[in-house]
Every structure is written in C-alpha cells, then in structure tokens.
Scaffold this active site. Structure first.
Site, PDB file in Angstrom:
ATOM      1  N   SER A   1     -15.598 -10.277  -3.969  1.00 53.95           N
ATOM      2  CA  SER A   1     -15.898 -11.271  -4.966  1.00 53.95           C
ATOM      3  C   SER A   1     -15.519 -12.753  -4.924  1.00 53.95           C
ATOM      4  CB  SER A   1     -15.466 -10.641  -6.500  1.00 53.95           C
ATOM      5  OG  SER A   1     -16.131  -9.345  -6.547  1.00 53.95           O
TER       6      SER A   1
ATOM      7  N   ARG B   1     -17.731 -16.450  -3.999  1.00 54.89           N
ATOM      8  CA  ARG B   1     -17.501 -17.605  -5.186  1.00 54.89           C
ATOM      9  C   ARG B   1     -17.037 -18.670  -4.219  1.00 54.89           C
ATOM     10  NH1 ARG B   1     -17.650 -13.192  -7.836  1.00 54.89           N
ATOM     11  NH2 ARG B   1     -18.566 -13.146  -9.966  1.00 54.89           N
TER      12      ARG B   1
ATOM     13  N   ARG C   1     -33.134  -3.331  -7.531  1.00 51.38           N
ATOM     14  CA  ARG C   1     -32.339  -4.016  -8.588  1.00 51.38           C
ATOM     15  C   ARG C   1     -32.736  -5.118  -9.575  1.00 51.38           C
ATOM     16  NH1 ARG C   1     -26.586  -3.944  -5.406  1.00 51.38           N
ATOM     17  NH2 ARG C   1     -25.573  -4.389  -7.469  1.00 51.38           N
TER      18      ARG C   1
ATOM     19  N   SER D   1     -26.667  -7.588 -15.777  1.00 52.44           N
ATOM     20  CA  SER D   1     -25.733  -7.938 -14.634  1.00 52.44           C
ATOM     21  C   SER D   1     -25.012  -9.354 -14.940  1.00 52.44           C
ATOM     22  CB  SER D   1     -26.269  -8.204 -13.389  1.00 52.44           C
ATOM     23  OG  SER D   1     -25.364  -8.568 -12.131  1.00 52.44           O
TER      24      SER D   1
ATOM     25  N   SER E   1     -18.626  -6.833 -17.815  1.00 50.85           N
ATOM     26  CA  SER E   1     -18.148  -7.400 -16.922  1.00 50.85           C
ATOM     27  C   SER E   1     -17.649  -8.972 -16.832  1.00 50.85           C
ATOM     28  CB  SER E   1     -19.172  -7.601 -15.449  1.00 50.85           C
ATOM     29  OG  SER E   1     -19.219  -5.983 -15.142  1.00 50.85           O
TER      30      SER E   1
ATOM     31  N   ASP F   1     -17.482  -0.809 -10.928  1.00 50.87           N
ATOM     32  CA  ASP F   1     -17.228  -0.703  -9.208  1.00 50.87           C
ATOM     33  C   ASP F   1     -16.150   0.240  -9.228  1.00 50.87           C
ATOM     34  OD1 ASP F   1     -19.257  -2.417  -8.635  1.00 50.87           O
ATOM     35  OD2 ASP F   1     -18.066  -3.911  -7.927  1.00 50.87           O
TER      36      ASP F   1
END
Length: 424
Positions: A22, A26, A120, A163, A191, A306
């Site tokens: 992750s 970024r 998705r 999401s 999240s 996750d």
C-alpha cells in the site's frame, strides 16, 4: 507450480516482513508526480507494484531500478497527450489511483487488465466522467476502459463504502488541478486507514489537504509535489499471516515493522489480542504474537478487509463462535473472498456458515487436511498455508503461484520457518 503439498508442522524462526504494498504504491505515485529526483527504497517487486511502476512510466515518469530501490524523476509526467495504454494486470490500486491522475491534463488513455479486475466497481468514476464530459467507453466484465479528456477541480461527491481507492485517486490528483476542490463523503467511510496512508504520503511530498473528520476533504489547487527520499516500511497485511500462525501455536519473530504505522491492517494485533493471543515486542521493529487461550469474537471487516481471510483461520480454531460482520466488500476482491475462505476451510474440517455480508464461524479443536483451491487469490492461498500448521494430514493447495501478486517470496519464507512443502 500447479499445486503445493504441505506436510503440517509448526513454524519457528524470524522472518523479514516484505515492504508495504500500500505504501509503495503511494510513494511511487507521489514521486512520479514530483518535479525532480526521488529515491524510494525497500521495494518488493510484486506484480501489483510493477503494474503501478509501468503505469506511471506510461504517463511520463522516468523510473530506474537499482536492486531494491527506485530512482524516480517526474519532470516529464503528463507532458504529451499521445494515446497511452496502461496495463493494470490485476491491481485494483493501480487502476483506481491512475485513472484520475491520467486526466490531470487532456489525455487519451486505454486501461486494460486481467483476472477479476474488470468486475470490480468503477461507477464512481463513470459518474464523475459524465458530470465533467470526459468521454469513456468500457467492456462489461473485462477491463478495457478508454477515457479521453481532462478533469476540472470542483465538488466531488463520493460514497465511502465501496472502495477507499476512489477517494485516494482523487486525493492524489486534485491538488495538481488549477481550481480548488472539495471531496464530500456521502456515506460512512470504510477503510479509513488507507485514507490515512494516502494523506500521510501526500503530506510527506509537500502537498496540503484539509481533512474535516473524514466527512469532507478541502484541496487547494495549483500545488506541487516535492521530490524526497523515502524508505517503505514493513507490511502489516503480510505480517498478519505470521501473527495468525503465532496465535495458533507457531513461534515467529516478525522483523521490519513499525508499531507507530498508520497502516489499517495493524488492527490484526488488537483483534488477535482480543481473542486471547499476546503481543511481544522483542526489540526495535521486531514483533511476535504468542499463542493463548483463543476465544471467538465479533470482527468488523469494514476497516480491514484484507486480513479477514487469515483471521477466519484463527477463528476456525478458537473456542466458541466468531462473527465476521460488514464484509460485503470482500466479495469484489480478486475473488469472492467470503465464499472462498468459507468453502476451502470447510473442506479442511472447519465449521463456517456464509452470510450475505459476513461469516459465522464455530470453532473446532483441529483441522483435518485435504485438497483446496486458492481461487487464484494471493490472500486465500497464504491463509490456507497458515491453516495447514494446525491440520492433522497434508494440505494440497492448487494454483499457489498467485502469491506473486503481493508477496513473491512467500513460499520461500514459509520453508525458511520450517514449513514442509513441495511444489508440483
């Protein structure tokens, strides 16, 4: 490999946790948007990270690989409007982060991918395209998205329960537009930890965004990213597999973890402690989870989807009943993870019932073993490997190479800890 055959054994030893996927996504994006040279170190070249690297290169970033480092220069990012093809492979992060970034300036881009990526959701972006008259076309089920145009700053209303990647994609993009912008979150935000990672990384690279309690984000236009050197920290979503093995009786020391991390998947520690396991801080950036008298609990999947598959393994071997709630988003990952982990653990002897948005897990003393299927999902494959440590008989996992998506060295690390396996 078509399958791995695992002989049950407890794991023991120390393992260097791979760098956070992750945070690497970024950092690569922010460095690529910076005018100047950045060095991003401690990179694990998983399939998802390679997809983001190649995507940013397609948009004009200069990226050189030196061992586990990336030297990135964004001087030429989005300098031309030539037709571009970006292959996202199976990476949802790559797709949802790069779609708005590609529209910072007038552009024509074709996003392609494979696996479950075309299924998705992308409706959030389609609604923005229609409002802003960005041309787009796509194929149902397959990822073949063509977009043409550019984004303008302004007010963006985004649901928070589909999401967080849509919000992150806009947070990367909007500071570089001429106009000021506001993102309004219209539902409960799930999240949040991933939004924190995005905001923290953006701030490190010199961009300012005002967060009004996660209900809205105020973004000044005409900002610029500043190059910097950054080392990617260890990944709690991968450490969760070894923490779970520790809770189930293995003895594993996890290296390269930052206890002050913003990673939302660090919540696995709190959840496992709540079930009866114990955290041990061995030394700086070195953590273990120790087996305890494990009891069932309620696990809210909305903030840490996750790590739910491997926590389901722990719950399956805990006393009493565990309920996984608010987990409907797990159905739109690399596979339907609620169905996959329920189906495969039940094959091994677990007692799990599938609900629309979660699971009911009745703990058993031990699992039996047998043949299971990864569903070509990296987190399902690794969760089943951890389940094998508490099986009586061998476990055969079909399609195990899917771990390359996020953790290419998983099977080697599993063996280095005493895991007994052979590939066929």
């Amino acid at each position: 490999m078509k399958k791995v055959i695992i002989t049950p054994s407890k794991l023991k030893g120390s393992v260097k946790i791979p760098p956070s996927k992750s945070m690497a996504h970024r950092a690569i994006i922010c460095a690529s948007l910076s005018k100047g040279e950045s060095v991003i170190s401690n990179i694990d070249f998983s399939e998802d990270i390679i997809a983001t690297m190649e995507g940013m290169k397609s948009l004009g970033a200069n990226i050189k690989v030196e061992k586990d480092k990336l030297i990135i220069n964004g001087e030429n990012i989005l300098k031309d409007s030539n037709y571009k093809v970006i292959d996202c492979n199976e990476s949802g992060s790559t797709l949802r982060f790069l779609v708005p970034i590609s529209l910072i300036k007038d552009n024509r881009v074709n996003f392609i991918g494979r696996g479950n990526l075309g299924k998705r959701p992308l409706k959030t972006y389609y609604e923005i395209f229609e409002e802003q008259e960005v041309k787009y076309s796509y194929e149902e089920e397959n990822l073949d998205l063509n977009i043409e145009g550019s984004l303008k700053g302004g007010e963006f209303k985004v649901k928070g329960n589909i999401s967080s990647q849509f919000i992150s994609g806009l947070l990367f993009t909007l500071p570089l537009l001429k106009e000021d912008s506001k993102i309004i979150i219209t539902t409960e935000l799930e999240s949040k930890g991933y939004i924190d990672l995005t905001l923290d990384m953006i701030e490190k690279f010199g961009v300012t965004i005002k967060n009004n309690n996660y209900r809205e984000f105020l973004i000044k236009g005409n900002q610029s990213y500043k190059p910097m050197n950054y080392k990617v920290e260890g990944d709690y979503s991968q450490a969760a597999f070894y923490f779970s093995a520790g809770a189930l009786g293995s003895e594993i020391n996890c290296l390269d973890l930052d206890l002050s991390s913003y990673q939302g998947d660090k919540e696995c520690i709190e959840i496992l402690e709540g079930m009866g396991a114990r955290l041990i801080e061995n030394q700086e950036e070195s953590l273990s989870i120790i087996h305890g008298d494990l009891n069932g609990t309620i696990i809210d999947a909305s903030q840490c989807p996750d790590i739910i598959p491997v926590l389901t393994v722990v719950a399956a071997l805990s006393k009493g009943e565990t309920r996984i709630i608010n987990g409907e988003r797990l159905r739109i990952k690399e596979c339907d993870r609620l169905n996959a982990i329920c189906t495969e653990l039940n094959k091994l002897g677990a007692d799990i019932k599938e609900l629309k948005d979660g699971l009911i897990i009745k703990g058993v003393k031990e699992l039996i073993g047998g043949e299971v299927y990864s569903h070509k999902d990296h987190r399902i494959a690794m969760s089943l490997a951890i389940a094998s440590t508490r099986c009586k008989e061998e476990v055969i996992i079909k399609e195990p190479d899917c771990v390359k998506k996020s953790y290419p060295g998983f099977w080697e690390d599993f063996k280095s800890l005493g895991g007994i396996l052979k590939g066929e």
